[in-house]
Design a protein around this motif. Structure first.
Motif, PDB file in Angstrom:
ATOM      1  N   GLY A 114       0.773  -1.228   0.000  1.00  0.00           N
ATOM      2  CA  GLY A 114       0.000   0.000   0.000  1.00  0.00           C
ATOM      3  C   GLY A 114       0.805   1.279   0.000  1.00  0.00           C
ATOM      4  O   GLY A 114       0.250   2.369   0.160  1.00  0.00           O
ATOM      5  N   ARG A 115       2.114   1.159  -0.216  1.00  0.00           N
ATOM      6  CA  ARG A 115       2.937   2.369  -0.233  1.00  0.00           C
ATOM      7  C   ARG A 115       2.731   3.113  -1.555  1.00  0.00           C
ATOM      8  O   ARG A 115       2.751   2.509  -2.619  1.00  0.00           O
ATOM      9  N   ARG A 116       2.564   4.433  -1.454  1.00  0.00           N
ATOM     10  CA  ARG A 116       2.376   5.252  -2.652  1.00  0.00           C
ATOM     11  C   ARG A 116       3.082   6.594  -2.472  1.00  0.00           C
ATOM     12  O   ARG A 116       3.081   7.165  -1.380  1.00  0.00           O
ATOM     13  N   GLY A 117       3.648   7.053  -3.538  1.00  0.00           N
ATOM     14  CA  GLY A 117       4.252   8.384  -3.543  1.00  0.00           C
ATOM     15  C   GLY A 117       3.808   9.124  -4.788  1.00  0.00           C
ATOM     16  O   GLY A 117       3.761   8.544  -5.877  1.00  0.00           O
ATOM     17  N   LEU A 118       3.457  10.389  -4.647  1.00  0.00           N
ATOM     18  CA  LEU A 118       2.919  11.182  -5.755  1.00  0.00           C
ATOM     19  C   LEU A 118       3.735  12.449  -5.928  1.00  0.00           C
ATOM     20  O   LEU A 118       4.190  13.060  -4.953  1.00  0.00           O
ATOM     21  N   LEU A 119       3.904  12.843  -7.181  1.00  0.00           N
ATOM     22  CA  LEU A 119       4.507  14.134  -7.474  1.00  0.00           C
ATOM     23  C   LEU A 119       3.720  14.794  -8.593  1.00  0.00           C
ATOM     24  O   LEU A 119       3.409  14.160  -9.616  1.00  0.00           O
ATOM     25  N   LEU A 120       3.400  16.061  -8.382  1.00  0.00           N
ATOM     26  CA  LEU A 120       2.642  16.820  -9.376  1.00  0.00           C
ATOM     27  C   LEU A 120       3.510  17.126 -10.592  1.00  0.00           C
ATOM     28  O   LEU A 120       4.746  17.117 -10.500  1.00  0.00           O
ATOM     29  N   PRO A 121       2.900  17.427 -11.724  1.00  0.00           N
ATOM     30  CA  PRO A 121       3.688  17.757 -12.918  1.00  0.00           C
ATOM     31  C   PRO A 121       4.126  19.219 -12.936  1.00  0.00           C
ATOM     32  O   PRO A 121       3.642  20.040 -12.145  1.00  0.00           O
ATOM     33  N   ASP A 122       5.052  19.515 -13.836  1.00  0.00           N
ATOM     34  CA  ASP A 122       5.447  20.880 -14.153  1.00  0.00           C
ATOM     35  C   ASP A 122       5.898  21.649 -12.925  1.00  0.00           C
ATOM     36  O   ASP A 122       5.454  22.774 -12.665  1.00  0.00           O
ATOM     37  N   LEU A 123       6.793  21.011 -12.152  1.00  0.00           N
ATOM     38  CA  LEU A 123       7.332  21.654 -10.960  1.00  0.00           C
ATOM     39  C   LEU A 123       8.687  22.262 -11.279  1.00  0.00           C
ATOM     40  O   LEU A 123       9.499  21.669 -11.991  1.00  0.00           O
ATOM     41  N   ASP A 124       8.946  23.441 -10.753  1.00  0.00           N
ATOM     42  CA  ASP A 124      10.237  24.087 -10.962  1.00  0.00           C
ATOM     43  C   ASP A 124      11.356  23.197 -10.439  1.00  0.00           C
ATOM     44  O   ASP A 124      11.305  22.699  -9.311  1.00  0.00           O
ATOM     45  N   GLY A 125      12.378  22.984 -11.268  1.00  0.00           N
ATOM     46  CA  GLY A 125      13.538  22.203 -10.865  1.00  0.00           C
ATOM     47  C   GLY A 125      13.420  20.717 -11.114  1.00  0.00           C
ATOM     48  O   GLY A 125      14.392  19.980 -10.917  1.00  0.00           O
ATOM     49  N   VAL A 126      12.239  20.229 -11.526  1.00  0.00           N
ATOM     50  CA  VAL A 126      12.069  18.796 -11.841  1.00  0.00           C
ATOM     51  C   VAL A 126      11.960  18.691 -13.360  1.00  0.00           C
ATOM     52  O   VAL A 126      10.907  18.945 -13.939  1.00  0.00           O
ATOM     53  N   ASP A 127      13.063  18.305 -13.993  1.00  0.00           N
ATOM     54  CA  ASP A 127      13.147  18.377 -15.451  1.00  0.00           C
ATOM     55  C   ASP A 127      13.173  17.030 -16.147  1.00  0.00           C
ATOM     56  O   ASP A 127      13.005  16.971 -17.368  1.00  0.00           O
ATOM     57  N   THR A 128      13.404  15.951 -15.416  1.00  0.00           N
ATOM     58  CA  THR A 128      13.528  14.645 -16.054  1.00  0.00           C
ATOM     59  C   THR A 128      12.574  13.640 -15.420  1.00  0.00           C
ATOM     60  O   THR A 128      12.177  13.797 -14.249  1.00  0.00           O
ATOM     61  N   VAL A 129      12.243  12.606 -16.194  1.00  0.00           N
ATOM     62  CA  VAL A 129      11.404  11.531 -15.672  1.00  0.00           C
ATOM     63  C   VAL A 129      12.085  10.865 -14.487  1.00  0.00           C
ATOM     64  O   VAL A 129      11.445  10.548 -13.468  1.00  0.00           O
ATOM     65  N   GLU A 130      13.382  10.625 -14.615  1.00  0.00           N
ATOM     66  CA  GLU A 130      14.115   9.937 -13.548  1.00  0.00           C
ATOM     67  C   GLU A 130      14.023  10.714 -12.231  1.00  0.00           C
ATOM     68  O   GLU A 130      13.819  10.129 -11.160  1.00  0.00           O
ATOM     69  N   GLU A 131      14.170  12.031 -12.325  1.00  0.00           N
ATOM     70  CA  GLU A 131      14.099  12.849 -11.121  1.00  0.00           C
ATOM     71  C   GLU A 131      12.689  12.846 -10.547  1.00  0.00           C
ATOM     72  O   GLU A 131      12.486  12.754  -9.333  1.00  0.00           O
ATOM     73  N   GLN A 132      11.689  12.931 -11.413  1.00  0.00           N
ATOM     74  CA  GLN A 132      10.304  12.929 -10.964  1.00  0.00           C
ATOM     75  C   GLN A 132       9.971  11.628 -10.248  1.00  0.00           C
ATOM     76  O   GLN A 132       9.372  11.624  -9.161  1.00  0.00           O
ATOM     77  N   VAL A 133      10.355  10.496 -10.846  1.00  0.00           N
ATOM     78  CA  VAL A 133      10.082   9.188 -10.244  1.00  0.00           C
ATOM     79  C   VAL A 133      10.834   9.037  -8.928  1.00  0.00           C
ATOM     80  O   VAL A 133      10.291   8.520  -7.935  1.00  0.00           O
ATOM     81  N   ARG A 134      12.078   9.470  -8.901  1.00  0.00           N
ATOM     82  CA  ARG A 134      12.883   9.338  -7.689  1.00  0.00           C
ATOM     83  C   ARG A 134      12.232  10.085  -6.524  1.00  0.00           C
ATOM     84  O   ARG A 134      12.139   9.565  -5.408  1.00  0.00           O
ATOM     85  N   ILE A 135      11.783  11.317  -6.768  1.00  0.00           N
ATOM     86  CA  ILE A 135      11.181  12.112  -5.691  1.00  0.00           C
ATOM     87  C   ILE A 135       9.862  11.502  -5.239  1.00  0.00           C
ATOM     88  O   ILE A 135       9.572  11.404  -4.043  1.00  0.00           O
ATOM     89  N   ALA A 136       9.037  11.100  -6.218  1.00  0.00           N
ATOM     90  CA  ALA A 136       7.749  10.497  -5.856  1.00  0.00           C
ATOM     91  C   ALA A 136       7.956   9.216  -5.055  1.00  0.00           C
ATOM     92  O   ALA A 136       7.264   8.965  -4.065  1.00  0.00           O
TER      93      ALA A 136
END
Length: 489
Positions: free
Chosen positions: A443-465
């Motif tokens: 049941g673990r989930r992590g979410l990150l919104l799109p079009d955030l300042d400083g998040v430019d790559t898929v890898e970075e977005q997935v890592r943060i989420a």
């Protein structure tokens, strides 16, 4: 006495020959300008050198000043453990800064030091300062194998506080220098953008060169208001380093006429290196046109007013909900709880549809809270926004609850989410277009919104989420979903 000169300088460790092993020759203009700074500092024979660095202790809500009798540091993390510096701190100067900060309500002091050693943001400038003294024939004492800076030093960090608070710290430095009769050189250590080239360590952003141009124009003209009013989104996208250090420097020259010089600017490695010198051309306090702290306060108040007047009904609803709760403890649960003007302005989408929604709060360009729901849990989108605004302001575990005095400073975003859809791989993600949900067994989930300042790559977005959900993206059973948002400002 007071501030006799200030300098803005970068801090690439490879500029030190023991670290660069020849690569430093690729930034020859920066080296030449840095040597000029070192010679000027030594020739001024300051009683105290004050240095601010982005790489010393940093807190969200506190400006750290190094305490104690002194410190040492080396370039060991960069493969040159034998090269570094030793400093004695000007303890009286530090104590007086702390006293004035307490008296004026500025969150600054010597508490919370985790690593007393000198960071590279301090060591690089001191490398050239020491060379300047050597070139003038000043004897340099060595102790424990490290050279000692000939005059006392004050070392300060930056924080997540506002530009106005950083400027205030600089003003305190100016006042203490005058009170103690010190001849002070202020050195603001900080690189510019880290996103100037595709093959640089952080890649390229179109905002990187824009940020460098903004800072270099300010350095060239001595217009420090632009350093205070720089768009936080632009700064984040440019991955800037030294802006808050430069803001403290600006405060140290409050109301002081200056001769401004941009000595060098280059960025062959994808990171901007700017060097500037500011020499007082008259007494401190003698030029009201350079009261940049007051100018910033007026600009900031007008900017907040403009933003508030431009808010759409989604954002006005979120603001009213949080302000009602923080000021009066009253929850907005339905349209009947709203002022008639606001209730009548709500589009049908808010009152007759259901959607997940996130409410984000920022203060002085820094995140102040963000809470939302992936799928709707309330009867209408309006109720979803009202509840999530309260949660963003008062229940985000990363922050203390919003205080009444902060409400007028908050800037709101409301993101309305589409229904998430599963994707087979990260190849179907796009951090500008889609938000991402990373799920894992248990049941673990992590979410990150799109079009955030400083998040430019898929890898970075997935890592943060994934990090937000306590997930290793490489573990078995990890799945991905994407969604779009309609963003309201």
């Amino acid at each position: 006495m007071s501030i006799v000169a200030t300098f803005a300088v970068p801090h690439p460790p490879l500029i030190v020959p023991a670290v660069g092993h020849g690569r430093e020759r690729e930034i020859a203009r920066t080296i030449d300008a840095y040597r000029e700074v070192g010679h000027r500092v030594a020739a001024l024979a300051p009683d105290t050198i004050v240095i601010s660095s982005p790489h010393t202790e940093m807190y969200l809500d506190y400006l750290h000043i190094a305490g104690g009798a002194g410190a040492t540091g080396t370039f060991a993390r960069f493969g040159a453990a034998h090269d570094g510096a030793r400093v004695a701190y000007d303890e009286e100067f530090v104590q007086e800064i702390c006293r004035r900060a307490r008296a004026t309500g500025l969150a600054a002091g010597t508490q919370g030091e985790r690593d007393p050693s000198l960071d590279w943001g301090v060591l690089v400038p001191l490398h050239f300062v020491l060379q300047g003294y050597r070139d003038l024939g000043v004897p340099i004492e060595r102790k424990g194998g490290l050279p000692t800076v000939p005059c006392p030093v004050v070392r300060m960090g930056i924080s997540g506080l506002s530009p106005a608070e950083h400027y205030r710290l600089g003003r305190i430095v100016q006042q203490v220098a005058e009170e103690l009769g010190r001849r002070v050189v202020y050195i603001a250590s900080g690189d510019l953008s880290h996103k100037l080239k595709d093959d640089g360590p952080y890649g390229f952003s179109p905002d990187g060169p824009v940020f460098d141009d903004l800072v270099c124009d300010a350095f060239r003209d001595g217009d420090f208001l632009s350093l205070l009013s720089a768009d936080p989104g632009l700064c984040e996208r440019a991955a800037e380093c030294g802006l808050r250090s430069f803001q403290i420097m600006a405060g140290a020259l409050d109301r002081t006429p200056v001769a401004a010089e941009l000595l060098a600017h280059e960025g062959p490695f994808g990171v901007g290196y700017g060097i500037a010198a500011f020499t007082p051309a008259g007494p401190a306090g003698s030029d009201e046109a350079r009261a940049f702290g007051e100018q910033y306060d007026a600009w900031h108040a007008q900017d907040l007013k403009r933003r508030r007047e431009a808010e759409d009904p989604w954002v006005r609803l979120a603001r009213f909900s949080l302000e009602s709760y923080v000021r009066d403890g009253r929850r907005v649960k339905a349209a009947c709880d709203l002022p008639s003007e606001l209730a009548e302005s709500l589009p049908e989408e808010l009152t007759s549809t259901r959607s997940g929604a996130f409410v984000s709060l920022k203060k002085d360009g820094q995140l102040r809270g963000c809470i939302g729901t992936i799928l709707p849990v309330r009867d209408t989108l309006a109720e979803e926004i009202c509840a999530n605004a309260i949660s963003a302001g008062c229940r985000d575990p990363r922050f203390s609850p919003v205080e009444p005095a902060e409400l007028d400073e908050l800037v709101y975003d409301v993101d309305v989410l589409s229904t998430p859809e599963a994707v087979a791989s990260v190849e179907q993600l796009d951090p500008r277009r889609f938000g991402v949900i990373v799920s894992a067994p248990g049941g673990r989930r992590g979410l990150l919104l799109p079009d955030l300042d400083g998040v430019d790559t898929v890898e970075e977005q997935v890592r943060i989420a994934a990090r937000k959900g306590g997930i290793d993206p490489a573990e078995d059973g990890v799945g991905f979903e994407r969604f779009t948002v309609t963003r309201h400002l």
